[in-house]
Motif scaffolding. Structure first.
Motif, PDB file in Angstrom:
ATOM      1  N   ARG A 280      12.850   2.506   3.433  1.00 15.57           N
ATOM      2  CA  ARG A 280      12.054   1.281   3.552  1.00 15.57           C
ATOM      3  C   ARG A 280      10.641   1.488   3.012  1.00 15.57           C
ATOM      4  O   ARG A 280      10.048   2.544   3.191  1.00 15.57           O
ATOM      5  CB  ARG A 280      11.989   0.843   5.024  1.00 15.57           C
ATOM      6  CG  ARG A 280      13.329   0.397   5.591  1.00 15.57           C
ATOM      7  CD  ARG A 280      13.239   0.179   7.086  1.00 15.57           C
ATOM      8  NE  ARG A 280      12.776   1.396   7.769  1.00 15.57           N
ATOM      9  CZ  ARG A 280      12.301   1.422   9.005  1.00 15.57           C
ATOM     10  NH1 ARG A 280      12.221   0.311   9.704  1.00 15.57           N
ATOM     11  NH2 ARG A 280      11.907   2.558   9.556  1.00 15.57           N
ATOM     12  N   VAL A 281      10.155   0.440   2.359  1.00 14.49           N
ATOM     13  CA  VAL A 281       8.787   0.440   1.812  1.00 14.49           C
ATOM     14  C   VAL A 281       7.989  -0.633   2.561  1.00 14.49           C
ATOM     15  O   VAL A 281       8.418  -1.776   2.643  1.00 14.49           O
ATOM     16  CB  VAL A 281       8.825   0.117   0.296  1.00 14.49           C
ATOM     17  CG1 VAL A 281       7.421   0.028  -0.275  1.00 14.49           C
ATOM     18  CG2 VAL A 281       9.653   1.142  -0.473  1.00 14.49           C
ATOM     19  N   PRO A 282       6.872  -0.281   3.187  1.00 11.17           N
ATOM     20  CA  PRO A 282       6.164   1.003   3.144  1.00 11.17           C
ATOM     21  C   PRO A 282       6.414   1.899   4.355  1.00 11.17           C
ATOM     22  O   PRO A 282       5.787   2.941   4.469  1.00 11.17           O
ATOM     23  CB  PRO A 282       4.707   0.554   3.135  1.00 11.17           C
ATOM     24  CG  PRO A 282       4.689  -0.645   4.024  1.00 11.17           C
ATOM     25  CD  PRO A 282       6.003  -1.340   3.783  1.00 11.17           C
ATOM     26  N   ILE A 350      -5.719  -4.131  -5.612  1.00 11.22           N
ATOM     27  CA  ILE A 350      -5.007  -5.294  -5.070  1.00 11.22           C
ATOM     28  C   ILE A 350      -3.993  -4.770  -4.052  1.00 11.22           C
ATOM     29  O   ILE A 350      -2.948  -4.217  -4.420  1.00 11.22           O
ATOM     30  CB  ILE A 350      -4.268  -6.095  -6.177  1.00 11.22           C
ATOM     31  CG1 ILE A 350      -5.222  -6.446  -7.323  1.00 11.22           C
ATOM     32  CG2 ILE A 350      -3.615  -7.343  -5.592  1.00 11.22           C
ATOM     33  CD1 ILE A 350      -6.313  -7.430  -6.981  1.00 11.22           C
ATOM     34  N   VAL A 351      -4.322  -4.903  -2.777  1.00 18.24           N
ATOM     35  CA  VAL A 351      -3.442  -4.379  -1.726  1.00 18.24           C
ATOM     36  C   VAL A 351      -2.396  -5.429  -1.380  1.00 18.24           C
ATOM     37  O   VAL A 351      -2.721  -6.548  -1.002  1.00 18.24           O
ATOM     38  CB  VAL A 351      -4.243  -4.001  -0.453  1.00 18.24           C
ATOM     39  CG1 VAL A 351      -3.305  -3.461   0.624  1.00 18.24           C
ATOM     40  CG2 VAL A 351      -5.317  -2.977  -0.792  1.00 18.24           C
ATOM     41  N   ARG A 352      -1.123  -5.037  -1.507  1.00 16.53           N
ATOM     42  CA  ARG A 352      -0.021  -5.931  -1.145  1.00 16.53           C
ATOM     43  C   ARG A 352       0.877  -5.193  -0.151  1.00 16.53           C
ATOM     44  O   ARG A 352       0.401  -4.370   0.620  1.00 16.53           O
ATOM     45  CB  ARG A 352       0.724  -6.385  -2.403  1.00 16.53           C
ATOM     46  CG  ARG A 352      -0.155  -7.225  -3.361  1.00 16.53           C
ATOM     47  CD  ARG A 352       0.694  -8.006  -4.365  1.00 16.53           C
ATOM     48  NE  ARG A 352      -0.140  -8.809  -5.240  1.00 16.53           N
ATOM     49  CZ  ARG A 352      -0.470  -8.469  -6.480  1.00 16.53           C
ATOM     50  NH1 ARG A 352      -0.019  -7.326  -6.991  1.00 16.53           N
ATOM     51  NH2 ARG A 352      -1.224  -9.259  -7.221  1.00 16.53           N
ATOM     52  N   GLY A 353       2.151  -5.498  -0.196  1.00 21.33           N
ATOM     53  CA  GLY A 353       3.025  -5.005   0.878  1.00 21.33           C
ATOM     54  C   GLY A 353       3.710  -3.680   0.679  1.00 21.33           C
ATOM     55  O   GLY A 353       4.500  -3.266   1.531  1.00 21.33           O
ATOM     56  N   THR A 354       3.437  -2.960  -0.413  1.00 17.35           N
ATOM     57  CA  THR A 354       4.178  -1.711  -0.646  1.00 17.35           C
ATOM     58  C   THR A 354       3.423  -0.462  -0.206  1.00 17.35           C
ATOM     59  O   THR A 354       3.911   0.652  -0.385  1.00 17.35           O
ATOM     60  CB  THR A 354       4.546  -1.557  -2.146  1.00 17.35           C
ATOM     61  OG1 THR A 354       3.339  -1.543  -2.911  1.00 17.35           O
ATOM     62  CG2 THR A 354       5.463  -2.683  -2.605  1.00 17.35           C
ATOM     63  N   THR A 355       2.219  -0.635   0.354  1.00 20.31           N
ATOM     64  CA  THR A 355       1.515   0.534   0.902  1.00 20.31           C
ATOM     65  C   THR A 355       1.165   0.283   2.362  1.00 20.31           C
ATOM     66  O   THR A 355       0.807  -0.825   2.749  1.00 20.31           O
ATOM     67  CB  THR A 355       0.211   0.838   0.123  1.00 20.31           C
ATOM     68  OG1 THR A 355      -0.579  -0.343   0.025  1.00 20.31           O
ATOM     69  CG2 THR A 355       0.502   1.382  -1.255  1.00 20.31           C
ATOM     70  N   GLY A 356       1.297   1.335   3.153  1.00 14.18           N
ATOM     71  CA  GLY A 356       0.955   1.275   4.568  1.00 14.18           C
ATOM     72  C   GLY A 356       0.516   2.649   5.029  1.00 14.18           C
ATOM     73  O   GLY A 356       0.464   3.601   4.241  1.00 14.18           O
ATOM     74  N   TYR A 357       0.200   2.771   6.319  1.00 10.60           N
ATOM     75  CA  TYR A 357      -0.252   4.059   6.852  1.00 10.60           C
ATOM     76  C   TYR A 357       0.853   5.101   6.805  1.00 10.60           C
ATOM     77  O   TYR A 357       2.034   4.792   7.035  1.00 10.60           O
ATOM     78  CB  TYR A 357      -0.730   3.886   8.298  1.00 10.60           C
ATOM     79  CG  TYR A 357      -2.015   3.110   8.404  1.00 10.60           C
ATOM     80  CD1 TYR A 357      -3.203   3.636   7.904  1.00 10.60           C
ATOM     81  CD2 TYR A 357      -2.039   1.853   9.010  1.00 10.60           C
ATOM     82  CE1 TYR A 357      -4.389   2.923   7.983  1.00 10.60           C
ATOM     83  CE2 TYR A 357      -3.210   1.126   9.101  1.00 10.60           C
ATOM     84  CZ  TYR A 357      -4.388   1.671   8.580  1.00 10.60           C
ATOM     85  OH  TYR A 357      -5.554   0.955   8.660  1.00 10.60           O
TER      86      TYR A 357
END
Length: 370
Positions: A280-282, A350-357
């Motif tokens: 799963r991403v992220p 541009i921060v979107r949904g594919t990066t997280g902690y």
């Protein structure tokens, strides 16, 4: 009355055939001549006071206002966006475009460059750095035809440029991942050869930030093999680089928490490889790209990326050409001005949904994508 100097006179003075003189003076470089032969012919022409005949043009036929654009790869939307910016401005000014797609093939690039002497466009735009072995030819062309290059900053060139600091793009990507607690990451790139310095600069910028954090050894660089650049690029070439190298990474069980693609096309391949591996991403793995292409903004993709105003760069490269053409047609004085324009935009994350902690950071993770 002084006798008009002919190509036969130059041939006798230079000790070469009349056809050689004709081809050299008319820049017919489809036949190879030694530098010594070219110098002899040009020197003899100058000494004898040769005046080239004026070319006859058909009455009533209006010459097309033409710009030539050199592209290295039209399968990547980045270059299409540059072309869009160039064409928007060219159309406003009544210019047509002739696109030379070199496919990063040195023979194709050389062939197109040599065609420019006969084609004589009003301007030439390179959407990437010219190959180093042709920089002398490009500089020579720039003395006769206005040339602008969308290039990597810090490259030494004697032509006008819209500059891109690729190192800065890499640093922004790294800072974002470090802020999210990603301590072990991978960077996937096309071949990092001497010919493609803009790619290496982006990777170097990324590594620099991780080095500052004392984590350079935790960055895995996976670059495609050089032969990929030697083949004609297919529509999915860069996507496949992302997909195939991600599969390799996952087999290595490297413990990484984020993967970066050198551009959005590679990032799309990374996302699909992770999807196939049921990661799963992220939540399981963060992913980043660069260029903010159209597909990155689509809801189902939702890719975190870097915006560096590609269409604006194309527009500005065209503006530079227009200014150079104007300086040729409306001289300020008897002296032809030498001018260099440098334009640079500040890239934005541009921060979107594919990066997280990162999982090990202990911070609350974003909801994973299916």
């Amino acid at each position: 009355m002084k006798k008009k100097v002919t190509s036969t006179d130059i041939a006798k003075a230079a000790g070469v055939s009349q056809s050689t003189v004709s081809m050299v003076l008319n820049k017919k470089y489809n036949v190879s001549f030694s530098r010594e032969t070219i110098d002899k012919v040009e020197h003899a022409a100058k000494e004898l006071g040769y005046v080239p005949p004026k070319r006859k043009t058909k009455k009533g036929v209006k010459k097309e206002k033409l710009l030539v654009v050199f592209c290295s790869n039209l399968t990547n939307p980045y270059y299409v966006m540059l072309l869009q910016g160039i064409e928007l401005r060219a159309k406003e000014q009544g210019f047509g475009l002739f696109v030379c797609n070199t496919q990063r093939d040195l023979r194709m690039e050389e062939r197109y460059l040599k065609m420019m002497w006969e084609l004589r466009p009003l301007g030439i735009i390179y959407t990437c750095n010219p190959s180093h072995c042709f920089m002398e030819l490009v500089t020579e062309l720039a003395q006769k035809i206005p040339v602008a290059i969308v290039n990597n900053q810090n490259e030494k060139m004697d032509v006008d440029a819209v500059e891109l600091d690729n190192s800065k793009l890499g640093r922004i990507m790294a800072k974002h991942l470090l802020d999210l607690g990603h301590r072990r990451v991978a960077y996937i790139a096309p071949p990092l050869t001497a010919r493609q310095k803009q790619r290496s600069k982006r990777v170097e910028g990324f590594l620099k930030e991780y080095e500052k954090a004392g984590l350079k050894a935790n960055v895995i660089i996976k670059a495609a093999k050089e032969e990929i650049d030697l083949n004609v690029a297919h529509i999915d070439s860069e996507y496949k680089i992302g997909f195939d190298l991600t599969q390799e990474l996952l087999k290595e069980r490297s413990g990484i928490t984020a993967i970066v693609g050198l551009n959005d096309m590679i990032a799309f391949g990374i996302l699909d490889a992770l999807h196939e591996a049921k990661l799963r991403v992220p939540s399981d793995m963060s992913v980043m790209g660069c260029d903010n292409t159209l597909f990155a903004r689509m809801h189902k993709v939702d890719l975190t990326t870097i915006e560096h105003f590609v269409i604006f760069k194309g527009r500005d490269a065209c503006d530079i050409i227009m200014k150079k053409i104007a300086s040729h047609t409306s001289p300020y004085s008897d002296i032809e001005p030498i001018s260099t324009y440098h334009v640079e935009y500040e890239p934005q994350l541009i921060v979107r949904g594919t990066t997280g902690y990162a999982k090990e950071s202990g911070k609350r993770e974003k909801k994973g994508k299916n």
